[in-house]
Scaffold this motif. Structure first.
Motif, PDB file in Angstrom:
ATOM      1  N   UNK A   1       0.842  -1.204   0.000  1.00  0.00           N
ATOM      2  CA  UNK A   1       0.000   0.000   0.000  1.00  0.00           C
ATOM      3  C   UNK A   1       0.871   1.247   0.000  1.00  0.00           C
ATOM      4  N   UNK A   2       1.925   1.235   0.788  1.00  0.00           N
ATOM      5  CA  UNK A   2       2.824   2.389   0.879  1.00  0.00           C
ATOM      6  C   UNK A   2       3.555   2.638  -0.440  1.00  0.00           C
ATOM      7  N   UNK A   3       3.818   1.588  -1.213  1.00  0.00           N
ATOM      8  CA  UNK A   3       4.546   1.716  -2.471  1.00  0.00           C
ATOM      9  C   UNK A   3       3.688   2.299  -3.597  1.00  0.00           C
ATOM     10  N   UNK A   4       2.378   2.318  -3.412  1.00  0.00           N
ATOM     11  CA  UNK A   4       1.496   2.863  -4.455  1.00  0.00           C
ATOM     12  C   UNK A   4       1.671   4.374  -4.556  1.00  0.00           C
ATOM     13  N   UNK A   5       1.433   4.932  -5.750  1.00  0.00           N
ATOM     14  CA  UNK A   5       1.624   6.377  -5.931  1.00  0.00           C
ATOM     15  C   UNK A   5       0.595   7.195  -5.159  1.00  0.00           C
ATOM     16  N   UNK A   6       0.928   8.450  -4.828  1.00  0.00           N
ATOM     17  CA  UNK A   6      -0.032   9.326  -4.145  1.00  0.00           C
ATOM     18  C   UNK A   6      -1.316   9.461  -4.963  1.00  0.00           C
ATOM     19  N   UNK A   7      -2.445   9.433  -4.291  1.00  0.00           N
ATOM     20  CA  UNK A   7      -3.725   9.575  -4.969  1.00  0.00           C
ATOM     21  C   UNK A   7      -4.267   8.295  -5.563  1.00  0.00           C
ATOM     22  N   UNK A   8      -3.580   7.194  -5.385  1.00  0.00           N
ATOM     23  CA  UNK A   8      -3.998   5.924  -5.983  1.00  0.00           C
ATOM     24  C   UNK A   8      -5.420   5.544  -5.581  1.00  0.00           C
ATOM     25  N   UNK A   9      -5.764   5.759  -4.322  1.00  0.00           N
ATOM     26  CA  UNK A   9      -7.074   5.337  -3.817  1.00  0.00           C
ATOM     27  C   UNK A   9      -8.165   6.366  -4.077  1.00  0.00           C
ATOM     28  N   UNK A  10      -7.817   7.586  -4.413  1.00  0.00           N
ATOM     29  CA  UNK A  10      -8.836   8.606  -4.633  1.00  0.00           C
ATOM     30  C   UNK A  10      -9.086   8.869  -6.111  1.00  0.00           C
TER      31      UNK A  10
END
Length: 70
Positions: A41-50
């Motif tokens: 989860x931490x490795x995903x880019x900023x804004x991935x979930x939004x």
């Protein structure tokens, strides 16, 4: 990892945590599988979930009332 990120994850339910009996600190519990999931989860880019993700329209879905009235 920024403290604000940890608090955000706790409030979103992404991290298993509970308040310390003193009420000042959080106690986070995680086994090896949970730690790996959190690292991913931490490795995903900023804004991935939004970000809104584009998906193929469902061919079997019922048309909405707006679509049937036009």
């Amino acid at each position: 990892m920024p403290t604000a990120t940890v608090y955000t994850w706790i409030y979103r339910g992404w991290v298993t945590a509970r308040h310390d009996p003193d009420g000042k600190n959080w106690i986070i519990t995680a086994d090896a599988t949970e730690i790996q999931r959190l690292r991913e989860r931490r490795a995903r880019p900023p804004g991935y979930h939004t970000r809104a993700r584009w998906t193929e329209p469902d061919e079997h879905a019922e048309p909405s009332q707006e679509e049937t009235q036009t």
